[in-house]
Design a protein around this motif. Structure first.
Motif, PDB file in Angstrom:
ATOM      1  N   TRP A 151       0.778  -1.346  -0.123  1.00  0.00           N
ATOM      2  CA  TRP A 151       0.151  -0.217   0.372  1.00  0.00           C
ATOM      3  C   TRP A 151       1.161   1.182   0.288  1.00  0.00           C
ATOM      4  O   TRP A 151       0.656   2.306  -0.595  1.00  0.00           O
ATOM      5  CB  TRP A 151      -0.879  -0.096   1.210  1.00  0.00           C
ATOM      6  CG  TRP A 151      -1.940   0.816   1.060  1.00  0.00           C
ATOM      7  CD1 TRP A 151      -1.700   2.497   1.655  1.00  0.00           C
ATOM      8  CD2 TRP A 151      -3.204   0.989   1.226  1.00  0.00           C
ATOM      9  NE1 TRP A 151      -3.097   3.650   1.855  1.00  0.00           N
ATOM     10  CE2 TRP A 151      -4.036   2.227   0.901  1.00  0.00           C
ATOM     11  CE3 TRP A 151      -3.845   0.143   0.186  1.00  0.00           C
ATOM     12  CZ2 TRP A 151      -5.572   2.311   0.134  1.00  0.00           C
ATOM     13  CZ3 TRP A 151      -5.216   0.327  -0.187  1.00  0.00           C
ATOM     14  CH2 TRP A 151      -6.098   1.353  -0.131  1.00  0.00           C
ATOM     15  N   ASP A 152       1.755   1.306   0.575  1.00  0.00           N
ATOM     16  CA  ASP A 152       3.015   2.947   0.734  1.00  0.00           C
ATOM     17  C   ASP A 152       3.173   2.911  -0.811  1.00  0.00           C
ATOM     18  O   ASP A 152       3.571   3.588  -1.054  1.00  0.00           O
ATOM     19  CB  ASP A 152       3.810   2.199   1.585  1.00  0.00           C
ATOM     20  CG  ASP A 152       4.558   3.620   2.038  1.00  0.00           C
ATOM     21  OD1 ASP A 152       4.220   4.049   3.122  1.00  0.00           O
ATOM     22  OD2 ASP A 152       5.407   3.461   1.948  1.00  0.00           O
ATOM     23  N   CYS A 153       4.048   1.389  -0.561  1.00  0.00           N
ATOM     24  CA  CYS A 153       4.516   1.746  -2.381  1.00  0.00           C
ATOM     25  C   CYS A 153       4.589   1.869  -3.461  1.00  0.00           C
ATOM     26  O   CYS A 153       4.411   2.661  -4.627  1.00  0.00           O
ATOM     27  CB  CYS A 153       5.714   0.285  -2.207  1.00  0.00           C
ATOM     28  SG  CYS A 153       6.718   0.577  -1.378  1.00  0.00           S
ATOM     29  N   ALA A 154       2.716   1.348  -3.462  1.00  0.00           N
ATOM     30  CA  ALA A 154       1.867   1.844  -4.776  1.00  0.00           C
ATOM     31  C   ALA A 154       1.100   2.929  -4.670  1.00  0.00           C
ATOM     32  O   ALA A 154       1.405   3.591  -5.991  1.00  0.00           O
ATOM     33  CB  ALA A 154       1.009   1.094  -4.249  1.00  0.00           C
ATOM     34  N   PHE A 155       0.962   3.926  -3.194  1.00  0.00           N
ATOM     35  CA  PHE A 155       0.258   4.851  -3.067  1.00  0.00           C
ATOM     36  C   PHE A 155       0.253   5.568  -2.765  1.00  0.00           C
ATOM     37  O   PHE A 155       0.095   6.894  -3.253  1.00  0.00           O
ATOM     38  CB  PHE A 155      -1.357   4.113  -3.024  1.00  0.00           C
ATOM     39  CG  PHE A 155      -1.572   3.663  -3.348  1.00  0.00           C
ATOM     40  CD1 PHE A 155      -2.226   3.170  -4.768  1.00  0.00           C
ATOM     41  CD2 PHE A 155      -2.019   2.725  -2.832  1.00  0.00           C
ATOM     42  CE1 PHE A 155      -3.155   1.485  -5.056  1.00  0.00           C
ATOM     43  CE2 PHE A 155      -2.872   1.083  -3.203  1.00  0.00           C
ATOM     44  CZ  PHE A 155      -3.113   0.679  -4.114  1.00  0.00           C
ATOM     45  N   SER A 156       1.719   6.176  -2.234  1.00  0.00           N
ATOM     46  CA  SER A 156       2.017   7.210  -1.569  1.00  0.00           C
ATOM     47  C   SER A 156       2.778   8.336  -2.484  1.00  0.00           C
ATOM     48  O   SER A 156       3.091   8.038  -4.181  1.00  0.00           O
ATOM     49  CB  SER A 156       4.063   7.386  -0.759  1.00  0.00           C
ATOM     50  OG  SER A 156       4.756   6.498  -1.840  1.00  0.00           O
ATOM     51  N   GLU A 157       2.860   9.305  -2.340  1.00  0.00           N
ATOM     52  CA  GLU A 157       3.076  10.327  -3.421  1.00  0.00           C
ATOM     53  C   GLU A 157       4.550  10.883  -3.711  1.00  0.00           C
ATOM     54  O   GLU A 157       5.572  10.409  -2.838  1.00  0.00           O
ATOM     55  CB  GLU A 157       3.160  11.614  -3.321  1.00  0.00           C
ATOM     56  CG  GLU A 157       1.255  11.597  -3.257  1.00  0.00           C
ATOM     57  CD  GLU A 157       0.849  11.940  -4.797  1.00  0.00           C
ATOM     58  OE1 GLU A 157       1.857  11.578  -5.568  1.00  0.00           O
ATOM     59  OE2 GLU A 157      -0.551  10.751  -5.152  1.00  0.00           O
ATOM     60  N   PRO A 158       5.702  11.460  -4.935  1.00  0.00           N
ATOM     61  CA  PRO A 158       6.694  11.323  -4.790  1.00  0.00           C
ATOM     62  C   PRO A 158       7.335  12.412  -3.719  1.00  0.00           C
ATOM     63  O   PRO A 158       6.130  13.789  -3.762  1.00  0.00           O
ATOM     64  CB  PRO A 158       7.852  12.124  -5.871  1.00  0.00           C
ATOM     65  CG  PRO A 158       5.998  11.113  -6.824  1.00  0.00           C
ATOM     66  CD  PRO A 158       4.674  11.135  -6.161  1.00  0.00           C
TER      67      PRO A 158
END
Length: 661
Positions: free
Chosen positions: A423-430
């Motif tokens: 979830w963190d790697c797929a949906f966090s923002e740059p």
């Protein structure tokens, strides 16, 4: 050719070390010289260094360059040069890596992005060119100023000598001539100094543009490394970032530092740029596992991209600490874990600190809120050090953090911990504040993550299709009878891996992860060859099979069991009609004892895989030949499905062989 013509006269002012950095073995100075016209005619700005589809085009350019170089060598009258060029061309032909445009000609300033597609600046391709030329002109100005100063000192000494001899005759011709010459030299010196000042200002502006491009590339590399967790393409080679790490900046700061001291504004600008570069050049090359079990060993490697510019002296110590989400808020830290030395490898030109045999013996967790699980808490490794760059007086304190990690104490927590990471790697923002991530995302974004992760985990090029996505949406939203478009419907973290699915005792992610694991270990080839329909709901299943003849079947992932695949087939009903039935799911344990191909071969009531392909032709390559005795077992009715050991399938799956799945 025009650009090379401008640069060539000024290359003499560059030290050999700098020339070797500008033109490494992958792109020798000889190639730049002899093929200058061809190189400057190419449209390097059209290349995307991260686009693997451009490899054939890069290969064609390489072949063309080698061919031109061989022609130049053939017609070169100088035997030494001829042999040298032939040697270079052979090395280029033998290379196993398809060079990207950056390897051909780094100074063409190829475009970069910060992790998400966006228009690149059209004029960025000239930034590095401008900087190189400005630095070369500054070098030339320095040489001129040095020569003028020597001439001026000489004339003044001669003037003093003449004045001593002709004190009573100030209009002496020699004295007047010397005076005029001194005035001319002082004027020339002033003009050259002003030009040098202007060039320095222009160089700082060009430097800022180049550094912005580089910082974006470093951030892009970090972002791609982050996203690689869900299977997106990631080139982990840091070489291009290290070799193009604004050598000109350090060259400019170091070699012109004496002159810059006179200009406080430029000095402050350069100091700020250098500090930014230094602090952004520490990266985690090899990340630690993102799910770490206490007491288990792991390793990680941190690289410093400016390692060659570090001041010699005592070893640079890199410290590793583990931080929680509260670190950014409260500044709280967990005690020091490990230390390692930043070591420079002269052969690879890499400066790395490798932490071997690390382990987390115990972890101090934050207070949990409500129903929050320990597998939802994220940590990271914080790496800090203090180092000095050659030519700089004061040391710099720099730091970087790893990707998020989840710390578990038991293997049973691993799947839920991985859900947090996904979830963190797929949906966090740059460029986010660690470890901020949205609680809800559009379903279409979830689809992209699921398909990428599935392909990466299974190691296949066959992703999920729209039918699979639709069924997955029906499952996670618990709307099995709705055929609408789910693309923009928000899906929450709770729906992903907190709330159990209706009528089940597992979450959506636990079920999906079980499918991936089964496919990776037992079904990769079947899936890659599109023999498994995969994710399909009962409603869709009935639509596509209802008019098919008896014996038609397809392979679908079990809806009711984690890590199971079942056979849905058309069979006779009790009312002399037809009905769709599902064989009890096969798990990894089942498929380890008898492969899916053999099981399909030995079930007599299925004959054609959807839409109408004979199973013995389609699955023949998967038959092992172990179960041939089934067809000759006279004591069992011929229509009774059997396993490869000749055992009646009704004994394995129950009297009716089918279940409602």
């Amino acid at each position: 050719m025009a650009l090379w013509a401008q640069m060539t006269p000024k290359l003499q002012y560059l030290p050999t070390e700098t020339l070797n950095e500008l033109y490494p073995d992958t792109f020798p100075l000889d190639v730049r010289h002899y093929l200058a016209s061809w190189i400057e005619e190419q449209r390097w700005e059209n290349f995307d260094v991260d686009n693997m589809e451009q490899e054939p085009q890069a290969r064609r350019l390489l072949d063309q360059m080698v061919h031109l170089l061989q022609e130049v060598a053939q017609h070169n009258p100088n035997v030494v040069e001829r042999v040298k060029l032939q040697h270079i061309s052979r090395n280029l032909v033998c290379t196993t890596n398809i060079p990207n445009p950056y390897d051909f000609c780094w100074f063409k300033g190829l475009l970069a992005t910060n992790g998400t597609p966006q228009p690149a600046r059209e004029d960025s391709k000239t930034d590095v060119d401008n900087l190189v030329l400005k630095v070369l002109e500054i070098q030339s100005c320095r040489q001129t100023l040095h020569q003028l100063q020597e001439d001026l000192n000489w004339e003044k000494q001669e003037m003093e000598s003449i004045q001593g001899q002709n004190e009573l005759d100030p209009q002496h011709s020699d004295q007047v001539t010397r005076q005029n010459r001194i005035q001319q030299l002082e004027y020339n010196y002033s003009v050259c100094a002003k030009k040098r000042m202007q060039l320095l200002q222009e160089a700082v502006c060009a430097l800022e543009l180049c550094q912005s491009c580089l910082i974006l590339r470093i951030k892009s590399w970090r972002w791609e490394q982050h996203r690689a967790t869900i299977g997106l393409h990631f080139d982990d080679n840091l070489g291009p970032l290290q070799t193009c790490n604004l050598r000109q900046e350090l060259m400019l700061v170091k070699r012109d530092h004496g002159g810059v001291e006179q200009f406080h504004t430029l000095q402050e600008s350069l100091a700020h740029l250098l500090q930014t570069l230094i602090q952004n050049s520490l990266v985690v090359d090899k990340q630690p596992p993102q799910v770490i079990k206490t007491q288990s060993k792991f390793s990680t490697t941190v690289r410093y991209l400016l390692g060659e510019k570090m001041a010699p002296g005592k070893p640079v110590l890199l410290k590793a600490q583990i931080i929680t989400e509260a670190y950014r808020i409260k500044g709280s830290k967990v005690s020091l874990l490990y230390t390692a030395i930043l070591e420079h490898n002269t052969a690879s030109k890499n400066t790395c600190a490798t932490f071997r045999n690390m382990s987390i013996r115990k972890i101090k967790r934050a207070d949990r809120k409500g129903s929050e699980s320990v597998t939802e808490e994220k940590f990271a490794l914080l790496f800090t050090t203090e180092l000095t760059i050659t030519g700089c007086e004061s040391p710099y304190s720099i730091q970087t953090i790893s990707l998020p990690v989840v710390v578990i104490v038991h293997g049973s927590q691993e799947i839920n911990a991985m859900a947090t990471i996904i979830w963190d790697c797929a949906f966090s923002e740059p460029n986010r504040i660690p470890f901020i991530v949205p609680e809800r995302v559009p379903w279409k974004q979830m689809c992209e993550a699921l398909s990428s992760k599935f392909m990466s985990e299974v190691q296949t090029q066959q992703g999920l299709d729209r039918y699979n996505f639709h069924f997955l949406a029906q499952k996670i939203f618990d709307q099995p009878d709705i055929s609408e478009d789910f693309s923009n419907m928000p899906v929450s973290w709770a729906q992903f891996n907190k709330e159990v699915l209706p009528g089940r005792n597992f979450t959506f992610w636990q079920w999906f992860e079980g499918v991936m694991d089964l496919t990776k270990k037992c079904l990769r080839d079947y899936w890659s060859e599109k023999l498994i329909f995969g994710f399909i709901g009962k409603q869709h299943l009935h639509v596509i099979l209802q008019n098919k003849p008896n014996g038609t079947f397809l392979l679908r992932f079990s809806d009711s069991e984690i890590g199971g695949i079942t056979i849905a087939y058309v069979g006779p009903s009790d009312n002399v009609g037809r009905k769709i039935q599902n064989i009890q799911p096969f798990t990894k344990k089942d498929l380890d004892s008898a492969g899916l191909g053999d099981r399909i071969r030995d079930i007599n009531c299925i004959t054609h895989v959807y839409p109408d392909l004979p199973k013995n032709e389609v699955f023949k390559k998967f038959f092992t030949g172990v179960g041939d005795q089934c067809s000759s077992t006279a004591s069992i009715p011929p229509d009774t499905p059997m396993d490869i050991y000749g055992q009646s399938m009704s004994n394995v799956y129950g009297p009716n062989m089918c279940v409602s799945d």
